[in-house]
Scaffold this motif. Structure first.
Motif, PDB file in Angstrom:
ATOM      1  N   LEU A  48       0.846  -1.196   0.000  1.00  0.00           N
ATOM      2  CA  LEU A  48       0.000   0.000   0.000  1.00  0.00           C
ATOM      3  C   LEU A  48       0.880   1.244   0.000  1.00  0.00           C
ATOM      4  N   ILE A  49       0.448   2.248  -0.738  1.00  0.00           N
ATOM      5  CA  ILE A  49       1.096   3.551  -0.657  1.00  0.00           C
ATOM      6  C   ILE A  49       0.378   4.278   0.465  1.00  0.00           C
ATOM      7  N   THR A  50       1.122   4.758   1.434  1.00  0.00           N
ATOM      8  CA  THR A  50       0.497   5.444   2.558  1.00  0.00           C
ATOM      9  C   THR A  50       0.879   6.918   2.559  1.00  0.00           C
ATOM     10  N   VAL A  51      -0.060   7.728   3.009  1.00  0.00           N
ATOM     11  CA  VAL A  51       0.139   9.174   3.113  1.00  0.00           C
ATOM     12  C   VAL A  51      -0.280   9.584   4.517  1.00  0.00           C
ATOM     13  N   ALA A  52       0.611  10.266   5.204  1.00  0.00           N
ATOM     14  CA  ALA A  52       0.306  10.766   6.540  1.00  0.00           C
ATOM     15  C   ALA A  52       0.246  12.290   6.475  1.00  0.00           C
ATOM     16  N   PRO A  53      -0.957  12.868   6.615  1.00  0.00           N
ATOM     17  CA  PRO A  53      -1.090  14.326   6.517  1.00  0.00           C
ATOM     18  C   PRO A  53      -0.149  15.086   7.447  1.00  0.00           C
ATOM     19  N   SER A  54       0.082  14.568   8.647  1.00  0.00           N
ATOM     20  CA  SER A  54       0.952  15.282   9.586  1.00  0.00           C
ATOM     21  C   SER A  54       2.380  15.360   9.062  1.00  0.00           C
ATOM     22  N   GLU A  55       2.849  14.320   8.378  1.00  0.00           N
ATOM     23  CA  GLU A  55       4.193  14.350   7.815  1.00  0.00           C
ATOM     24  C   GLU A  55       4.273  15.308   6.631  1.00  0.00           C
ATOM     25  N   LEU A  56       3.231  15.331   5.800  1.00  0.00           N
ATOM     26  CA  LEU A  56       3.214  16.268   4.677  1.00  0.00           C
ATOM     27  C   LEU A  56       3.247  17.708   5.182  1.00  0.00           C
ATOM     28  N   GLU A  57       2.442  17.974   6.195  1.00  0.00           N
ATOM     29  CA  GLU A  57       2.398  19.318   6.770  1.00  0.00           C
ATOM     30  C   GLU A  57       3.740  19.685   7.394  1.00  0.00           C
ATOM     31  N   ARG A  58       4.316  18.766   8.157  1.00  0.00           N
ATOM     32  CA  ARG A  58       5.621  19.005   8.781  1.00  0.00           C
ATOM     33  C   ARG A  58       6.672  19.313   7.729  1.00  0.00           C
TER      34      ARG A  58
ATOM     35  N   PHE B  14       6.277  20.382   4.623  1.00  0.00           N
ATOM     36  CA  PHE B  14       5.990  21.644   3.956  1.00  0.00           C
ATOM     37  C   PHE B  14       6.444  22.819   4.825  1.00  0.00           C
ATOM     38  N   LEU B  15       6.082  22.775   6.088  1.00  0.00           N
ATOM     39  CA  LEU B  15       6.456  23.864   6.993  1.00  0.00           C
ATOM     40  C   LEU B  15       7.973  23.973   7.137  1.00  0.00           C
ATOM     41  N   PHE B  16       8.645  22.835   7.207  1.00  0.00           N
ATOM     42  CA  PHE B  16      10.106  22.837   7.275  1.00  0.00           C
ATOM     43  C   PHE B  16      10.687  23.486   6.023  1.00  0.00           C
ATOM     44  N   ASP B  17      10.219  23.067   4.862  1.00  0.00           N
ATOM     45  CA  ASP B  17      10.726  23.628   3.605  1.00  0.00           C
ATOM     46  C   ASP B  17      10.482  25.131   3.534  1.00  0.00           C
ATOM     47  N   GLN B  18       9.308  25.584   3.974  1.00  0.00           N
ATOM     48  CA  GLN B  18       9.012  27.009   3.932  1.00  0.00           C
ATOM     49  C   GLN B  18       9.900  27.793   4.903  1.00  0.00           C
ATOM     50  N   ALA B  19      10.199  27.205   6.046  1.00  0.00           N
ATOM     51  CA  ALA B  19      11.025  27.890   7.046  1.00  0.00           C
ATOM     52  C   ALA B  19      12.487  27.962   6.618  1.00  0.00           C
TER      53      ALA B  19
END
Length: 155
Positions: free
Chosen positions: A136-146, A148-153
């Motif tokens: 299964l391909i899994t997606v964890a919204p909290s990891e995506l958000e983390r 993204f925020l890291f990249d933006q910072a």
């Protein structure tokens, strides 16, 4: 077609693409938004949800033109998945707000119906690798958000 192309049997025309057959389990904010985006690119999307009212999030025009097909049902029920023709789907996305439903539906799609690509949304990142190991391909919204925020910072 040139003489050379006709002799070799090859054509310079690009590949012919067909619309993907996509089934989405869950028509909340995420499921409805993904349904619309996937139908924007010409794909046929069937959306399963237990609550008929959740389909109010979908554009009525997409439903009228059968680009998005809402199906009232349970994404963990084999008969309801068959109503959505999951056995013919190219992609299954399980996007409810409950990990247990997403995981169960994803496993049924992958192992019983042999859907080639199954993407499962899960909140509990600790169990992620277990399900990745079974295909299964899994997606964890909290990891995506983390991320993204890291990249933006940083960038």
């Amino acid at each position: 077609m040139s003489i050379e192309e006709s002799r070799s049997g090859k054509s310079t025309k690009g590949p012919i693409y067909r619309a993907l057959r996509i089934v989405i389990v869950g028509c909340g904010i995420t499921g409805s938004a993904v349904s619309v985006k996937l139908s924007d690119t010409g794909n046929i999307v069937k959306v399963i949800d237990c609550d008929r009212r959740s389909f109010e999030l979908l554009p009525i025009r997409r439903i009228e033109t059968n680009r998005i097909v809402p199906i009232v049902g349970d994404g963990t029920n084999e008969l309801d998945l068959r109503k959505a023709n999951v056995q013919e789907a190219d992609i299954l996305l399980t996007l409810t707000g409950q990990d247990t439903i997403n995981i169960m539906s994803a496993q049924i799609g992958r192992h019983i119906f042999q859907v080639p690509k199954v993407i499962c949304r899960i909140k509990n990142v600790e169990i992620r690798t277990i399900y990745q190991e079974v295909g299964l391909i899994t997606v964890a919204p909290s990891e995506l958000e983390r991320d993204f925020l890291f990249d933006q910072a940083i960038f």
